[in-house]
Scaffold this active site. Sequence first.
Site, short mmCIF file in Angstrom:
data_model
loop_
_atom_site.label_atom_id
_atom_site.label_comp_id
_atom_site.label_asym_id
_atom_site.label_seq_id
_atom_site.Cartn_x
_atom_site.Cartn_y
_atom_site.Cartn_z
CE1 TYR A 180 -4.25 1.63 0.62
CE2 TYR A 180 -2.81 3.23 1.67
CZ TYR A 180 -4.04 2.90 1.12
OH TYR A 180 -5.03 3.83 1.09
CE1 TYR A 226 -5.35 5.09 -1.96
CE2 TYR A 226 -7.69 5.50 -2.27
CZ TYR A 226 -6.61 5.26 -1.44
OH TYR A 226 -6.81 5.16 -0.08
#
Length: 371
Positions: free
Chosen positions: A267, A317
């Site tokens: 991430y 994203y």
Amino acid sequence: MTEQGRRLGVPPRELRRRALELALADAGVERGRVDGYIGTSSEAFDDVRYLGLAPHFAWTMQAGGATAIWSVLNAIGAILTGQATTVVCVYGAAPTAGVRRPDGRVGGYGGFRYGYPAMYGLIGAAGAHALHARRHMHRYGTTVEHLAAVAVAQRAHAAVRPGTLGYGAPLTPADHQASPLVVDPFRRLDCCRDTDGGVALVVTSTEQARDLPGRHVPILGLGTGHNLRNWWTGEVFDHHDDVATAKVTAFGQAGIDVGDVDVAALYDPFTISPIMQLEAYGFCAPGDGGPLHAAGQTGLGGLIPTNTGGGQLSGYYAAGFTAIVEGVLQMRGDGGATQVPGARIALVSGHGGNGGVQNTWSHATMLLGAA
């Protein structure tokens, strides 16, 4: 996974429907076989009827960017306790059209506020993560050139991966340095951007998966941690997350160590994030994450190829699903120009939510095996 991009003009619920259709077709699962539904955004309560499902349960959950892995963990729990046999975890959002927040305002994710420091003007994820970056620079001598190396390395992956924001547009360190300052030390190219899109995962038991026509990817281990633990010891800015706890659990379940990992999908809301996570997982010593990137060790053929689809910085994203999708692609051998040859184990991470004080994020670890 649906198309990912900015200003797609597709409502979030429709993105979730499209993602579900694609996932069911990919797995070879009939709609009527789905008996569990986990939504990953707060507006998903009405999805079940729209999606034409008839599950035993349907709930939504939210742990920020850790939600994606958390949803899989909850799906496994439901299966193991006999609540369901086939659970779908569904994400779909269109933040570039504006997200309605609890206070009624509409905007992107960058304006979110975390805990009481918001009362004193600390607004948005960029400001919070900049504290991690400045602390790392102070302790280890990490430089803006190291941050640039992360942005350049991940864009190099995205530049040859169709469907990403960075496709066909490689970066140079000079490009990074020329981008506008957002919040010290981050420039625009240190930050990911909101994108629209949908992702759905089909989770079932190993026995059920073997009878399906789709290529399933086994989950070898899962672990969680919460950085609020480090707030109480005064070390919250020294740790990007509480990776240690999550790592012990996940790697213990899988029966492997970090040297067995072939590819990392981390991430990465900001460039400091891969640096600190690679250190925390043990791919390099504390303080060496920046030099590791600068030496090209996170690219194909390097020590640990990282975010081979461009990650969130240069790919898209999808609030934690970006990393899972890349892990699945690599384990299926579908990584295209950035496929890691012979990859057998993928490390996937999630990060987000907040414990009421800035930088007290949740962390989630998932280890995937080859299909």
